[in-house]
Design a protein around this motif. Sequence first.
Motif, short mmCIF file in Angstrom:
data_model
loop_
_atom_site.label_atom_id
_atom_site.label_comp_id
_atom_site.label_asym_id
_atom_site.label_seq_id
_atom_site.Cartn_x
_atom_site.Cartn_y
_atom_site.Cartn_z
N THR A 28 47.69 0.04 -30.98
CA THR A 28 47.20 -0.65 -30.00
C THR A 28 48.24 -0.92 -29.26
O THR A 28 49.39 -1.28 -29.47
CB THR A 28 46.47 -1.37 -30.54
N ARG A 30 47.66 -3.78 -25.48
CA ARG A 30 46.50 -4.85 -24.52
C ARG A 30 47.23 -5.25 -23.69
O ARG A 30 48.20 -4.72 -23.41
CB ARG A 30 46.50 -6.24 -25.46
N LEU A 35 41.95 -3.10 -24.74
CA LEU A 35 42.44 -3.29 -25.86
C LEU A 35 42.25 -1.56 -25.71
O LEU A 35 41.38 -0.58 -26.67
CB LEU A 35 42.07 -3.54 -26.75
N TYR A 36 43.91 -0.54 -25.98
CA TYR A 36 43.47 0.19 -26.30
C TYR A 36 44.03 0.91 -27.78
O TYR A 36 45.14 0.29 -27.82
CB TYR A 36 44.65 1.63 -25.40
N VAL A 37 43.68 1.63 -28.25
CA VAL A 37 43.58 1.90 -29.78
C VAL A 37 44.49 3.89 -29.97
O VAL A 37 42.74 4.74 -29.06
CB VAL A 37 42.21 1.75 -30.86
N SER A 38 45.06 3.18 -30.11
CA SER A 38 46.07 5.39 -30.27
C SER A 38 45.16 5.98 -31.80
O SER A 38 43.99 5.43 -32.47
CB SER A 38 47.19 5.26 -30.89
N GLN A 40 43.12 7.54 -34.63
CA GLN A 40 42.65 7.25 -35.05
C GLN A 40 42.55 8.72 -36.97
O GLN A 40 41.26 8.88 -36.21
CB GLN A 40 41.67 6.00 -36.23
N LEU A 74 39.35 3.01 -36.73
CA LEU A 74 39.15 2.51 -36.17
C LEU A 74 39.23 1.24 -35.86
O LEU A 74 39.93 -0.02 -35.09
CB LEU A 74 38.15 3.09 -34.96
N ARG A 77 42.08 -1.04 -36.88
CA ARG A 77 43.63 -1.35 -35.68
C ARG A 77 42.82 -2.62 -34.76
O ARG A 77 43.66 -3.45 -34.41
CB ARG A 77 43.88 -0.21 -35.28
N ILE A 78 41.83 -2.02 -34.63
CA ILE A 78 41.63 -3.45 -33.82
C ILE A 78 40.90 -4.95 -34.99
O ILE A 78 41.66 -5.81 -34.05
CB ILE A 78 39.16 -3.22 -33.52
N ALA A 81 44.78 -5.86 -34.81
CA ALA A 81 44.78 -6.22 -33.07
C ALA A 81 44.25 -7.57 -32.52
O ALA A 81 44.91 -8.49 -32.03
CB ALA A 81 45.11 -5.25 -32.03
N ASP A 146 39.76 7.75 -30.67
CA ASP A 146 40.67 7.16 -29.76
C ASP A 146 39.73 6.15 -28.64
O ASP A 146 38.08 6.38 -28.84
CB ASP A 146 41.92 7.68 -29.55
#
Length: 153
Positions: A28, A30, A35-38, A40, A74, A77-78, A81, A146
Amino acid sequence: MTDVQERLKALSIELPVLGAPRYAYEATVRWGDLLYVSGQISRTASGETLQGCLGDNATLADGVSAARTAALNLLARIDDAVGLDNVQQILKLNAWATSSATFVDQPSVIDGASRLLLDVLGDAGRHARTALSAHVLPQGALVELDAVIAICS
């Protein structure tokens, strides 16, 4: 207990524990209130990658299950983060499903992920979305997601 935690409990969902990425990128990033999540993939908590090709050796139900699995990753990950309680809005979900040339129902597959986000996050889970076909995904995964998320400052 927060609304999100109550929803997870009511849905009998336990978020997976994810390791660090294997390659040279961040899971991730920020940037301000974003927030950008790579990507998954559809890897289960036990480490099994849900694989297949829609329209060939995977059914629509297999795809929906894989999309839900990728969405759980996903969400994990959020949560790692910034915490799920800090999600203001899922802004954009990008999704890929491994598909044959004749399979055209990627939106129904990715609804598995979209519905899970709505179930867990409520209105904050509403999002714009792209659902695309892929010839092959990392580790042979059936689905990859993503996202871009607006978060509380």
